[in-house]
Design a protein around this motif. Structure first.
Motif, PDB file in Angstrom:
ATOM      1  N   HIS A  85       0.833  -1.208   0.000  1.00 19.55           N
ATOM      2  CA  HIS A  85       0.000   0.000   0.000  1.00 19.55           C
ATOM      3  C   HIS A  85       0.868   1.258   0.000  1.00 19.55           C
ATOM      4  CE1 HIS A  85      -3.473   2.510   0.691  1.00 19.55           C
ATOM      5  NE2 HIS A  85      -2.845   3.104   1.693  1.00 19.55           N
TER       6      HIS A  85
ATOM      7  N   HIS B  91      -7.325   9.398   0.028  1.00 17.94           N
ATOM      8  CA  HIS B  91      -6.267   9.196  -0.955  1.00 17.94           C
ATOM      9  C   HIS B  91      -6.274  10.189  -2.105  1.00 17.94           C
ATOM     10  CE1 HIS B  91      -3.908   5.404  -0.369  1.00 17.94           C
ATOM     11  NE2 HIS B  91      -4.545   5.579   0.761  1.00 17.94           N
TER      12      HIS B  91
ATOM     13  N   HIS C 105      -3.592  11.911   5.904  1.00 18.03           N
ATOM     14  CA  HIS C 105      -3.140  10.641   5.332  1.00 18.03           C
ATOM     15  C   HIS C 105      -1.882  10.819   4.479  1.00 18.03           C
ATOM     16  CE1 HIS C 105      -3.723   6.406   4.798  1.00 18.03           C
ATOM     17  NE2 HIS C 105      -3.623   6.501   3.491  1.00 18.03           N
TER      18      HIS C 105
ATOM     19  N   HIS D 148       1.768   8.666   4.511  1.00 19.47           N
ATOM     20  CA  HIS D 148       2.496   8.037   3.403  1.00 19.47           C
ATOM     21  C   HIS D 148       3.925   8.571   3.260  1.00 19.47           C
ATOM     22  CE1 HIS D 148      -0.176   5.299   1.085  1.00 19.47           C
ATOM     23  NE2 HIS D 148      -1.108   5.897   1.811  1.00 19.47           N
TER      24      HIS D 148
END
Ligand SMILES: [Zn+2]
Ligand SMILES: [Zn+2]
Length: 366
Positions: A217, A272, A292, A296
């Protein structure tokens, strides 16, 4: 599917019995328990079963007070009305397809709108360029979602599968506040499920055994609406178990699970998307794109934070909430290498060499 007094016939694609003689179908009794009885002893026709299991809009899914026993043991034990406790996935067999189609349509429309917004107001222009992973992203999304559907189908086709869940069913304490307004029940489910999601996600980052699956991911070098569902199936199953078993044990009714799935699906594409949106105070409640993106980040001081999938309450409580006052990271990815191609990506965590590549360690041969 065994029926009493039904004569010859076959099960249709919803698992309901269709007699060879159509005149008789409506009168035939459906027996999910295969012992010729329903839990309340009341015979029902196929049409009634269809009505009970097949709503046509959100919120119409199986009545929580439904007394049909989906027979975790293949029999009706005490005749006591029960909620639909045996198997989570059975709705795939019983529900009519309209809610699924409605959901899929709205979901596809939302993806399309975000896809367009990404082109008009992108957070990072470079992320609009192809990374050659789009097909794999879609493949992993479908594999993960398909696996859930398959689990539901297996549950419906093989009642013995449900018997293996009997010990779990016994754990059900019936504490779920089914009489609360649905919106409150769903909010409660989101928070409870999030605790499991939080720890599944955090463990996936902190334990190498689990990171080997979750790294897929994080291997992307761009964030956009299409790589929302890029999860290794093993990673997804782990998260699913951790988040849904507590709700199951508490006795949450089936439509709460449906709503939870819908919330998670929509939050996923939001977190996302590569859209430059101001989320302000929402950053303290929901897992927003801004939060988010930090998650990442290649920098582990930023990346090993913000584990929340839908809401951030557990990040706040367990002190992994990260939201500094500057634009969130665009330097994303992992140090290791993910294999090229969908099947190789699925297999990679299961070989020693594959794990070495994922972890960015030198190969044995070099
Ligand atoms: Zn992660
Ligand atoms: Zn992500």
């Amino acid at each position: 599917m065994m029926l009493f007094g039904a004569g010859s016939g076959h099960a249709d694609d919803k698992g309901l019995w269709i007699a060879d003689d159509p005149q008789r179908t409506a009168q035939h009794l459906y027996d999910p328990c295969r012992d010729g009885r329903l839990s309340d002893g009341k015979p029902r026709t196929c049409a009634e079963i269809r009505r009970m299991y097949g709503g046509t809009r959100w919120g119409d899914w199986p009545d929580p007070d439904l007394s049909l026993d989906a027979c975790s043991d293949g029999r009706v034990s005490d005749g006591r009305p029960r909620t639909f406790s045996g198997l989570l996935g059975s709705y795939f067999a019983f529900a009519n397809t309209h809610p699924m189609i409605a959901f899929a349509t709205v979901y596809a429309a939302a993806v399309f709108v975000l896809f367009l917004l990404e082109r008009y107001i992108p957070y990072e222009r470079r992320w609009l360029l192809s990374d050659g992973e789009t097909v794999n992203d879609i493949g992993h999304t479908l594999a993960t979602k398909g696996l859930l559907q398959l689990a539901g189908l297996v549950a419906a086709v093989f009642p013995m599968y449900a018997a293996t869940l009997q010990p779990l069913a016994a754990l059900k304490f019936g504490l779920w506040p089914s009489d609360w307004p649905m919106v409150v029940q769903v909010a409660l489910a989101v928070v409870i499920a999030e605790l499991g999601l939080y720890w599944a996600h955090r463990i996936a980052h902190e334990k190498l055994f689990f990171w080997r699956f979750h790294a897929l991911h994080h291997s992307v070098a761009r964030l956009w609406v299409i790589n929302t569902g890029r999860f290794h199936v093993a990673d997804s199953l782990f998260k699913l178990a951790m988040s849904q078993i507590p709700l199951y044990c508490l006795g949450a009714p089936l439509h709460v699970f449906w709503w939870l799935g819908a919330v998670t699906a929509f939050m996923g594409i939001l977190t996302h998307c590569n859209v430059d949106m101001r989320t302000g105070i929402f950053d303290f409640v929901f897992s927003t794109p801004r939060l988010h993106r930090w998650h990442h980040s290649k920098d582990l001081r930023e990346g090993n934070m913000n584990y929340g999938e839908n809401v951030v309450i557990w990040d706040l409580i367990f002190r992994t909430y990260y939201n500094p006052n500057r634009p969130s990271s665009i330097d994303i990815g992992i140090k290791g290498q993910i294999a090229p191609g969908f099947l190789k990506q699925l297999a990679q965590p299961f070989t020693k060499e594959g794990v070495r590549q994922i972890l960015g360690r030198p190969s044995r041969g070099s």
